[in-house]
Design an enzyme around this catalytic site. Sequence first.
Site, PDB file in Angstrom:
ATOM      1  N   LEU A   1     -12.184 -30.844-103.452  1.00 10.45           N
ATOM      2  CA  LEU A   1     -12.498 -29.993-104.592  1.00 10.45           C
ATOM      3  C   LEU A   1     -12.679 -30.660-105.833  1.00 10.45           C
ATOM      4  CD1 LEU A   1      -9.814 -29.145-106.727  1.00 10.45           C
ATOM      5  CD2 LEU A   1      -9.004 -28.511-104.286  1.00 10.45           C
TER       6      LEU A   1
ATOM      7  N   CYS B   1     -24.295 -24.741-106.767  1.00  6.15           N
ATOM      8  CA  CYS B   1     -24.108 -24.362-105.246  1.00  6.15           C
ATOM      9  C   CYS B   1     -25.241 -23.590-104.718  1.00  6.15           C
ATOM     10  CB  CYS B   1     -22.603 -23.438-105.179  1.00  6.15           C
ATOM     11  SG  CYS B   1     -21.530 -24.385-105.837  1.00  6.15           S
TER      12      CYS B   1
ATOM     13  N   GLY C   1     -22.213 -27.712 -98.057  1.00  2.61           N
ATOM     14  CA  GLY C   1     -22.613 -27.173 -99.363  1.00  2.61           C
ATOM     15  C   GLY C   1     -23.913 -27.584 -99.919  1.00  2.61           C
TER      16      GLY C   1
ATOM     17  N   GLY D   1     -15.966 -28.594-101.090  1.00  4.93           N
ATOM     18  CA  GLY D   1     -16.893 -29.255-100.199  1.00  4.93           C
ATOM     19  C   GLY D   1     -16.176 -30.228 -99.194  1.00  4.93           C
TER      20      GLY D   1
END
Length: 223
Positions: free
Chosen positions: A162, A179, A83, A150
């Site tokens: 998370l 993000c 991410g 991620g």
Amino acid sequence: MTQTSGDQQGDHQDLLLVRHLTDPSYETCWHAMQGFTNNRDIDTPDECWLVEHSPVFTLGQAGKPEHILIRKDVPIVQTDRGGQVTYHGPGQLMMYWLVDIKRRGVGVRDFVSIMEQSVIELLLRFNIEAHLKDGAPGVYVNGAKISALGLRVRRGRTYHGLALNVDMDLTPFEWINPCGYAGLETCNMRQLTDLPLKMPLIESQLLEIFAQRLSYDTVKQVS
């Protein structure tokens, strides 16, 4: 599923150990996850680590510094999760999943889906209707992101996890492209429900949902 504490032993395949971290440092937690994953073996039980971090911006493997729009007095850490850039801080629940997904017979995409669907089910218990977005991992409410995901997977074992925005100051998200998406709005549970928000209750309910979805028989709190 049963929840226990103390020194009770369980089969490593059906046992999830839960730790509440006392050090809010992101980097300390991250390096501890790396060490745990590097040193675990086929008999090591899976674990979930819970923490609220001190303010920090983290850049994933695909993270680009230009997505940090305003540089404030907040540390920036380049990390090894997937991410882009996100923010962590007090009032945000971090759930780090250290899971042998190969042992559990779950693929990476299915594991990500389990995390997302667990958050959606939890939010429904607080009368919050959430949804997914195609091509954008995480959980959203009316288009605003409430939970970011991620992961890093090494030899079939995950770490990272998370972030769920519970009752936090969302201002730092305005200093970044969350993000990697310019103009992406964020939200937290406090804005969306009149029900009491106690972090221990949210933790226990999300753990219960996740453990059921991954078929753990026992969830054990450890220090």
